[in-house]
Scaffold this active site. Sequence first.
Site, PDB file in Angstrom:
ATOM      1  N   ASP A 208       9.347   2.649  -0.077  1.00 59.54           N
ATOM      2  CA  ASP A 208       8.296   3.333   0.678  1.00 59.54           C
ATOM      3  C   ASP A 208       8.469   2.969   2.153  1.00 59.54           C
ATOM      4  OD1 ASP A 208       6.106   4.345   1.885  1.00 59.54           O
ATOM      5  OD2 ASP A 208       4.616   3.429   0.544  1.00 59.54           O
TER       6      ASP A 208
ATOM      7  N   LYS B  34       4.171   8.996   8.993  1.00 57.02           N
ATOM      8  CA  LYS B  34       3.966   8.384  10.310  1.00 57.02           C
ATOM      9  C   LYS B  34       4.961   8.866  11.370  1.00 57.02           C
ATOM     10  CE  LYS B  34       1.014   5.003   8.337  1.00 57.02           C
ATOM     11  NZ  LYS B  34       1.026   4.152   7.185  1.00 57.02           N
TER      12      LYS B  34
ATOM     13  N   TYR C 232       0.851  -1.186   0.000  1.00 58.03           N
ATOM     14  CA  TYR C 232       0.000   0.000   0.000  1.00 58.03           C
ATOM     15  C   TYR C 232       0.886   1.234   0.000  1.00 58.03           C
ATOM     16  CZ  TYR C 232      -3.407   3.499   1.620  1.00 58.03           C
ATOM     17  OH  TYR C 232      -4.206   4.608   1.737  1.00 58.03           O
TER      18      TYR C 232
HETATM   19  C1  PLP Z   1       0.408   4.676   5.793  1.00 54.31           C
HETATM   20  C2  PLP Z   1       1.168   4.412   4.563  1.00 54.31           C
HETATM   21  C3  PLP Z   1       1.085   5.256   3.443  1.00 54.31           C
HETATM   22  C4  PLP Z   1       0.104   6.401   3.373  1.00 54.31           C
HETATM   23  O1  PLP Z   1       0.359   7.374   4.318  1.00 54.31           O
HETATM   24  P1  PLP Z   1      -0.837   8.409   4.697  1.00 54.31           P
HETATM   25  O2  PLP Z   1      -0.170   9.343   5.654  1.00 54.31           O
HETATM   26  O3  PLP Z   1      -1.906   7.590   5.309  1.00 54.31           O
HETATM   27  O4  PLP Z   1      -1.260   9.067   3.449  1.00 54.31           O
HETATM   28  C5  PLP Z   1       1.909   5.012   2.368  1.00 54.31           C
HETATM   29  N1  PLP Z   1       2.775   3.978   2.381  1.00 54.31           N
HETATM   30  C6  PLP Z   1       2.878   3.138   3.436  1.00 54.31           C
HETATM   31  C7  PLP Z   1       3.878   2.028   3.397  1.00 54.31           C
HETATM   32  C8  PLP Z   1       2.068   3.309   4.554  1.00 54.31           C
HETATM   33  O5  PLP Z   1       2.152   2.443   5.563  1.00 54.31           O
END
Ligand code: PLP
Length: 429
Positions: A239, A267, A144
């Site tokens: 990511d 995060k 994701y």
């Molecule tokens: C949470 C997450 C996102 C998206 O971040 P948001 O702040 O919710 O837009 C993208 N990549 C990874 C791996 C994530 O865990």
Amino acid sequence: MNLSKSETLFTEAKKYIPGGVNSPVRAFKSVGGSPVFMQRGEGSKLFDVDGNEYVDYIGSWGPHLFGHNPSFIKDALLSSLENGTSFGAPTEAEVKMAKLITELVPSVEMVRMVNSGTEATMSAVRVARGYTGREKFIKFEGCYHGHADYFLIKAGSGALTFGVPTSPGVTSGNAADTLIADYNNIDSIKALVKENKNQIAAVIIEPVAGNMGTVRSTDEFVRELREICSEEKIVLIFDEVMTGFRLSKGGAQELLGITPDLSTFGKIIGGGLPVGAFGGKKEIMEFVSPQGPVYQAGTLSGNPLAMSAGLAVLSYIKENPDVYNKLEEKSKLLEDGFNENLKSLNKKFAFNRVGSMGTLFFTEQPVTDFNSAFTSDTKLYGKFFHEMLNRGIYLAPAQFEAFFISLSHTGEDLNKTIKAQYESLKAIL
Ligand SMILES: *Cc1c(COP(=O)(O)O)cnc(C)c1O
């Protein structure tokens, strides 16, 4: 357990907010029941509007490495607040933040702050496309990367066919430029690269996945992936929105010993405020406007309050490198307890843990990718979730998520969790 205020609020919320929540997974749809409305967080604990107390393993979905509302972040926020909330002009905190990120994550030579993980990944792919002059990119099934249109794509039927949108509103044009590979399967990458020679701008991957539950990429797989990207001049994007500053001070890339071209963060980097970042090789980041031609902007990007929280977190990490040993110790304790429980209940459920993130999959098959994760019994997980919730343990309300251990989890919290797990499993099996 009395949840009457939560239930009343949810009924009210559904009148004014789609599904009653501002992000879908909060609605408990995949485990059933009504979501718990929270009022206060302190350390490892959450307190709901009905006065119930929980040991929290969601940690706001990853940000709370130090638990809820630690005093050093609160102090930083309060002192920043004295000076105002937003100026729309550069501040010293942004310079400090950028410098600190480049120190902690050596592959990042230049960095741009944004407001969410979604913005970070969306922008990273745009820069990779601008830099390479190519349009397609590869993502992995089960990973994701936020909700930008071109990530909401899954594999079509049969390998090498076009991707298909996973959401109405995403165009087939978007789907055509997103190629889908299988996690931990280097042959799927080789096939896509061969089929789309000189057309692939980037490969984006969660180097340790958390969004199909916790799944680690194998050493051999990421090493080969790195080699292929270098040979084919494809920008490799890690990511690290979830793994950055969680798995080590340098993220999953430090753990795996692999240097990506670009990385994305979110995060933890915001200390609980809305922050994201993308950065990497100078040569690529120099394509970002106003230095380069690839447009990227944000009214509140680098916001002073958000930077003060982020700086507090990253400075703490820099000055206290033993943070990750402590996290490992706590996480190992939980893992050992869980394994003991599974053994005495004679269940071989797959339990994946990498550092302070982990997932118990309700399947007896090893989980290494999306397809194996998908063999999990999600109904059984739903029952388990509610048993745990009733015992005051707040887990993610969906099977394909990670739990997060924070520095604020005490031995008492962890032992309570292990005991609750045993009782919950016993109740549902
Ligand atoms: C949470 C997450 C996102 C998206 O971040 P948001 O702040 O919710 O837009 C993208 N990549 C990874 C791996 C994530 O865990």
